[in-house]
Design a protein around this motif. Structure first.
Motif: not given
Ligand code: PLP
Length: 410
Positions: A323-326, A331-334, A392-396
């Motif tokens: 959860g922390e990672h995700l 949060r870094s996505m603008t 990482q797939m979720i983030a991408d």
């Protein structure tokens, strides 16, 4: 000639068949799943997807966990159902495991989450009359605006959501509504007729609403001072989802009645329960309350193994780390459409300024299944066994899908 099963082994035929013969009380995403393992789903055409719905937290252990499946198979070959008219050799072991893990004296097993909620409401009312001395049939239960406790008449009587209630009245009396997150409003709402407060420590269906820090402990302390039971509905937040065994643990709160469900069934079977101290649970006497399937041996063997797996595979801790990672990535996505990213552990809500369904569909096209809740919120809640590559797939996927959303709304 095409065989019946081959003819129907195509997504659109199956969807049409379901639409023709089933009630239309859901609006599912257009994916027909036929197989799953861990965090992955495969549709009838063999395409692979990452599951970020997890059956609304019921799949915290991942799909078809081999140990839980083995327990199911083994138990199903010996004894599946007895009813509570007799003892069985699985229920005691399950009860012992559940109570020792959670620190409660006694548990009462049910099947779906809402049945456990009903059990909690009944127990609270009984306590109100027999212990607190509230005059007959006048007990009040405080609930929160925007809550979700299920779909029975009692649960929707306790709901403030217009769609869940529309044309289903008359409703049960005795529910008092207060805003979620406002301790002063809760204090004002308590009267001598109040027997209980029922709280989801994080409102899941309501859009992953996290109350202010200290609110859960303040509410629980208020209940203690004013002789009111504090009931925590952890059907969705419990059993590791938020990075602790229970979401109440984040504020060191031990509810008078704890409601659990979903992940208790290890992703295989509906199993729910309420937990409480002995004097309180003792207010249910033989014949007062029950369920034909509650506490059946198959459910108990599955749930006991699900609890063992949860502990041995350290699911709460893994949820916290993942959860922390995700969170950090999200949060870094603008994106101009993202209003807020919130949640705890692997229960994450991304609130947009537009309906979230389009984002959900954009993710689906990228092999990720995540669903909108309360119109503008996308809920991301993968199985807790998720590791780095799918995270990482979720983030991408989110970065890409948000970008696509921006271009489509330009
Ligand atoms: C907090 C909470 N309580 C109760 C329920 C109802 O559970 P079930 O659908 O198993 O009856 C849900 C379901 O989403 C829930 O999130």
């Amino acid at each position: 000639m095409v065989s019946y099963s081959r003819m129907h082994n195509r997504a659109h035929d199956l969807i049409a068949l379901e639409r023709e013969h089933g009630a239309h009380n859901y609006a599912p995403l257009e994916i027909v799943v036929s197989r799953a393992e861990g965090v992955w789903l495969w549709d009838v055409e063999g395409r692979r997807y990452l599951d970020c719905v997890s059956a609304y937290s019921a799949l915290s252990h991942g799909h078809v966990h081999p140990r839980i499946r083995a327990a199911l198979v083994e138990q199903s070959q010996r004894l599946s159902l007895t009813s509570r008219a007799m003892y069985n050799d699985q229920l005691p072991l399950f009860l012992e495991r559940l109570t020792s893990l959670t620190g409660y004296d006694e548990a009462l097993p049910m099947n779906s989450g809402v049945e456990a909620v009903e059990s909690a409401l009944k127990l609270a009312r009984r306590w109100g009359y027999e212990v607190k001395g509230i005059p007959a049939n006048t007990a009040e239960i405080i609930v929160f605006a925007n809550n979700f406790h299920g779909r029975t008449i009692a649960a929707i009587s306790a709901s403030s959501t217009a769609q869940y209630r529309k044309d289903f009245g008359p409703f049960l009396p005795g529910f008092v509504f207060v805003p979620f997150g406002d301790a002063a409003a809760l204090e004002r709402a308590i009267t001598p007729l109040t027997c209980a407060v029922v709280m989801e420590p994080i409102q899941g269906e309501g859009g992953v609403i996290v109350p202010p820090d200290g609110y859960i402990s303040a509410a629980s302390a208020l209940c203690r001072e004013r002789d009111v039971l504090f009931i925590a509905d952890e059907v969705q937040t419990g059993l590791g989802r938020t990075g602790n065994l229970f979401a109440c643990d984040h504020e060191r709160v031990h509810a008078d009645i704890l409601v659990v469900g979903k992940a208790l069934g290890g992703g295989f079977y509906p199993v729910s329960a309420i937990l409480s101290r002995r004097e309180l649970m003792g207010l249910f006497r033989a014949g007062d309350h029950g369920s034909t399937f509650g506490g059946n041996p198959l459910a108990c063997a599955i749930a006991r193994t699900a609890l063992d797996v949860l502990v041995e595979e350290r699911l709460p801790e893994r949820a916290r780390r993942a959860g922390e990672h995700l969170f950090a990535s999200l949060r870094s996505m603008t994106s101009r459409h993202v209003k807020e990213v919130r949640g705890r552990g692997l229960l994450i809500g991304v609130e947009l300024d537009v309906p979230a369904r389009a984002l959900s569909e954009a993710l689906l096209a990228r092999g990720i299944v995540a669903k909108d809740t309360h119109e503008n919120v996308l809920r991301i809640a993968p199985p807790l066994v998720i590791d780095d590559a799918p995270l990482q797939m979720i983030a991408d996927g989110m970065r890409d899908a948000l970008h696509a959303l921006e271009t489509s709304t330009d």
